[in-house]
Design a protein around this motif. Structure first.
Motif, PDB file in Angstrom:
ATOM      1  N   ILE A 126       0.896  -1.114   0.084  1.00 22.12           N
ATOM      2  CA  ILE A 126      -0.065  -0.073   0.001  1.00 22.12           C
ATOM      3  C   ILE A 126       0.973   1.225   0.096  1.00 22.12           C
ATOM      4  CG2 ILE A 126      -1.695   1.375   1.310  1.00 22.12           C
ATOM      5  CD1 ILE A 126      -2.829  -1.297   2.538  1.00 22.12           C
ATOM      6  N   TYR A 138      -5.283   1.830  -1.126  1.00 21.52           N
ATOM      7  CA  TYR A 138      -5.227   0.670  -0.443  1.00 21.52           C
ATOM      8  C   TYR A 138      -6.020  -0.437  -1.192  1.00 21.52           C
ATOM      9  CZ  TYR A 138      -9.658   2.068   1.907  1.00 21.52           C
ATOM     10  OH  TYR A 138     -11.061   2.556   2.116  1.00 21.52           O
ATOM     11  N   PHE A 186      -4.163  -3.557  -1.354  1.00 24.37           N
ATOM     12  CA  PHE A 186      -3.948  -4.479  -0.186  1.00 24.37           C
ATOM     13  C   PHE A 186      -4.103  -5.735  -0.396  1.00 24.37           C
ATOM     14  CE2 PHE A 186      -6.239  -6.837   3.110  1.00 24.37           C
ATOM     15  CZ  PHE A 186      -5.361  -6.966   4.276  1.00 24.37           C
TER      16      PHE A 186
END
Length: 493
Positions: free
Chosen positions: A71, A275, A278
């Motif tokens: 990230i 993100y 992720f």
């Protein structure tokens, strides 16, 4: 009494639940077994959510500590929230997934309604996978057309102040600089990754002698947070739940280990998390075979793992893959031509939402679902199949909403945030009728909110136009602090 709205008025949820079970029990055994398999695959329980959030926190911190992390946690050089007193007239260009949007925005302070003029320019599909220059030329031409149409003027001495909303992962050494890390959302344009996108747009504008000064590069997630906090001081986080998924929040400069700056350690800076990447290592998320297929057949296999399981661009595609698989097993649409169903990304989240909510409870199948399947896929769908697809759509959407809670919950746990507003933009957040309720339920499970609470301490609010208004506010904030002598993250002209 809790109700939902059907074509026949308000229907008690208890009745719907009962009818659902009757309908499910009436399905042929092969569909019942498939539905049980899908339920097992797509259910994410509280324990799994908490595990995901725990790893999420670790990856967020890793992104703050060093470059090249999963990230990216991009520093934006947006220093703090707006005061609400920002004023002025600003130009904004927003490169979205489908359109180029150009806006002329007049900010008049928190207490007065702003004014906005905007036009959209359809982005030709061939520009999304071609060379860089045609893209920048198209954007510059759109700006030139907009300026002329609305007679905005501008000159070399007094240029129009521009905010560029570019909602892709960028490394920003300055607020008016952005080196594209990777394309997302299906874009694959050569000659931009690893380069300064701002510099490329500047060159295209210079060729046309446009009277524009590009002040700031803005991600739409950061823009959502800033636009909302301009009018709502309780805003804590910006989020995108739409074609893609992302979050932004304020972090103290002292906690950004990879950042080399002389700013005081407690200076707040907006972090664009990015993100959607992720768990690219696939150690926490409960991927199904359909998620694997979506990833392998995407322009960027192995990237944006979280986004491909939770964002609007992909939910309809997962649904399509399930239906296609069941046809291949001889279970659904027997004997029908499924050539339309073979088209990737034909079904969007709007179709999924419609399937979930259009079918009337109680086996009343004179519903829009039948028409939708006929019009979109040229398929005749039976009553039993409608029951099955409605429940399948629910499973996919519920999982998406629950996963979307994880990024926000991880930020809240990391920062010790216990209350406030999450300013959310995007079609999934604002148009899917069940998303907010499902998201809130998952947040309660992860953050252990008391069951007897009268209201949720953290709620979603609508960020109507973060990519436009937010960009204008950030330009105003940047010009103001430059005038005051705070040039951190601002390239000297």
């Amino acid at each position: 009494m809790d109700t939902i709205t059907s074509a026949h008025g308000l229907v008690p949820l208890s009745t719907v639940a009962t009818n659902d079970q009757v309908e499910l029990d009436s399905l042929p055994l092969e569909l019942q077994l498939e539905l049980k398999r899908l339920k097992d695959d797509f259910t994410v329980d509280s324990k799994r959510l908490k595990h995901i959030v725990s790893q999420f926190q670790e990856e967020l911190q890793a992104g703050l500590d060093k470059y090249g992390s999963n990230i990216s946690m991009n520093a934006t050089w947006v220093l703090g929230f707006p005061s609400g007193t920002e004023r002025g007239k600003f130009l904004v260009v927003d490169l979205g997934g489908t359109n180029i949007r150009v806006c002329w925005i007049e900010l008049r302070g928190r207490e007065e309604e702003l004014l906005i003029t905007q036009d959209e320019f359809r982005l030709p599909d061939e520009l999304k996978t071609g060379e860089a220059q045609p893209l920048w030329d198209f954007i510059a031409d759109s700006l030139e057309t907009f300026i002329a149409k609305h007679d905005l003027g501008g000159s070399e001495e007094e240029p129009l102040q521009l905010g560029f909303t570019f909602s892709y992962p960028c490394h920003q050494e300055y607020i008016d600089h952005g080196k594209l890390v990777t394309w997302t959302k299906g874009f694959e344009i050569k000659g931009v990754e690893g380069e300064d996108a701002v510099g490329q747009l500047r060159e295209a504008m210079a060729k046309r002698n446009l009277p524009i000064r590009l002040v700031a590069l803005i991600n739409d997630t950061t823009g959502a947070m800033i636009a909302s906090s301009y009018t709502d001081p309780q805003t804590i986080i910006g989020a995108i739940f739409g074609t893609g998924c992302n979050g932004a929040y304020m972090e103290n400069v002292g906690s950004i280990g990879k950042l080399d700056t002389q700013l005081p350690q407690d200076t707040p800076m907006a972090i664009n998390c990015e993100y959607g990447a992720f768990d690219n290592a696939h150690t926490a998320l409960p991927r199904t075979s359909y998620d694997v297929t979506v990833d392998e057949e995407s322009p960027k296999p192995g990237e944006q793992a979280f986004e491909k399981m939770s964002a609007g661009l992909y939910l309809g595609e997962i649904f399509r893959l399930i239906l296609l698989e069941l046809h291949g097993k001889g279970i659904m649409f027997k004997g029908q031509d499924v050539s339309k169903l073979r088209e990737p990304y034909l079904l969007d989240t709007g179709f999924l939402s419609g399937v979930e909510h259009n079918a009337n409870p109680g086996m009343l199948f004179d519903s829009p679902t039948r028409d939708a399947f006929k019009q979109k896929l040229n398929l005749d769908i039976s009553d039993k199949e409608i029951v099955f697809v409605r429940r399948t759509a629910q499973l996919i959407s519920i999982r998406g909403a629950r996963l979307c809670s994880c990024g926000i919950a991880a930020i809240c746990k990391k920062k010790g945030i216990t209350s406030g507003h999450v300013a959310a933009d995007g079609s999934v957040a604002n148009k899917h009728p069940e998303f907010k309720r499902r998201w809130a339920k998952a947040m309660a499970e992860v953050l252990d909110w008391p069951g007897d609470r009268k209201e949720d301490p953290i709620t979603i609010t609508s960020a109507e136009d973060g990519s436009g208004i937010g960009a204008a506010v950030i330009v105003a904030m940047t010009l103001k602090r430059a005038k005051e002598g705070n040039l951190a993250g601002i390239r000297e002209k």
